[in-house]
Design an enzyme around this catalytic site. Sequence first.
Site, PDB file in Angstrom:
ATOM      1  N   CYS A  60       0.619  -1.306  -0.113  1.00 17.09           N
ATOM      2  CA  CYS A  60      -0.029   0.021  -0.078  1.00 17.09           C
ATOM      3  C   CYS A  60       1.007   1.305   0.026  1.00 17.09           C
ATOM      4  O   CYS A  60       1.362   1.484  -0.953  1.00 17.09           O
ATOM      5  CB  CYS A  60      -1.172  -0.116   1.247  1.00 17.09           C
ATOM      6  SG  CYS A  60      -2.474   1.190   1.014  1.00 17.09           S
ATOM      7  N   HIS A 142      -3.898  -5.417   0.214  1.00 15.45           N
ATOM      8  CA  HIS A 142      -3.599  -5.834   1.432  1.00 15.45           C
ATOM      9  C   HIS A 142      -3.600  -7.225   1.871  1.00 15.45           C
ATOM     10  O   HIS A 142      -4.679  -7.942   2.308  1.00 15.45           O
ATOM     11  CB  HIS A 142      -4.519  -5.096   2.793  1.00 15.45           C
ATOM     12  CG  HIS A 142      -4.273  -3.653   2.517  1.00 15.45           C
ATOM     13  ND1 HIS A 142      -3.298  -3.163   3.507  1.00 15.45           N
ATOM     14  CD2 HIS A 142      -4.824  -2.681   2.117  1.00 15.45           C
ATOM     15  CE1 HIS A 142      -3.477  -1.925   3.228  1.00 15.45           C
ATOM     16  NE2 HIS A 142      -4.168  -1.485   2.415  1.00 15.45           N
ATOM     17  N   GLU A 144      -2.022  -8.974   3.942  1.00 13.42           N
ATOM     18  CA  GLU A 144      -2.053  -9.066   5.447  1.00 13.42           C
ATOM     19  C   GLU A 144      -3.339  -8.853   6.113  1.00 13.42           C
ATOM     20  O   GLU A 144      -3.419  -9.107   7.197  1.00 13.42           O
ATOM     21  CB  GLU A 144      -1.014  -8.192   5.976  1.00 13.42           C
ATOM     22  CG  GLU A 144      -1.451  -6.574   6.260  1.00 13.42           C
ATOM     23  CD  GLU A 144      -1.679  -5.683   5.280  1.00 13.42           C
ATOM     24  OE1 GLU A 144      -2.092  -4.565   5.518  1.00 13.42           O
ATOM     25  OE2 GLU A 144      -1.570  -6.124   4.139  1.00 13.42           O
TER      26      GLU A 144
END
Length: 164
Positions: A60, A142, A144
């Site tokens: 990001c 993302h 994660e």
Amino acid sequence: MEVEVVPNSIEADRVIARYHAGEIGGVFLSNGPGDPLILKEEQAKIKRFIEAKIPLFGICLGHQLLSIAHGYDTYKLKFGHHGGNHPIKNEEGMVEITAQNHNYNVPQTITQVARVTHTNLFDGTIEGLAYNDSPTLSVQHHPEASPGPHESAYIFKKFFEMVR
């Protein structure tokens, strides 16, 4: 793999010295928030890491800062990408469902220095890159995110292979 969290105020020389001493294997550039164009000190540090050939992985905001550090300024999207069901296509042609939360994006002209690894299927914007002349990869989405989609978790294994 061990992870050591350091503040963005850490000196670039210290990180580079630790890399050359074999104390660290790479640098992970985390997500935001914020406008990446105003983070001048971070951009300068990342340029130094690139020059030192330190393996880098950005998510990001980290993805956006890597673009800027390579000389390609980000731009603000007309409609930001927010939510948990954004389809992207990876370079193998597989569709991944991703979580996203960003208002800025890297320009298409970055293909002069990097290979596009992921593309947003909603608007065709770049979602991932592998840089040509440095051990650097990044994604805009993302992987994660938790709870959230996990199709992109393999990207961490790619970074692990780079730093190993």
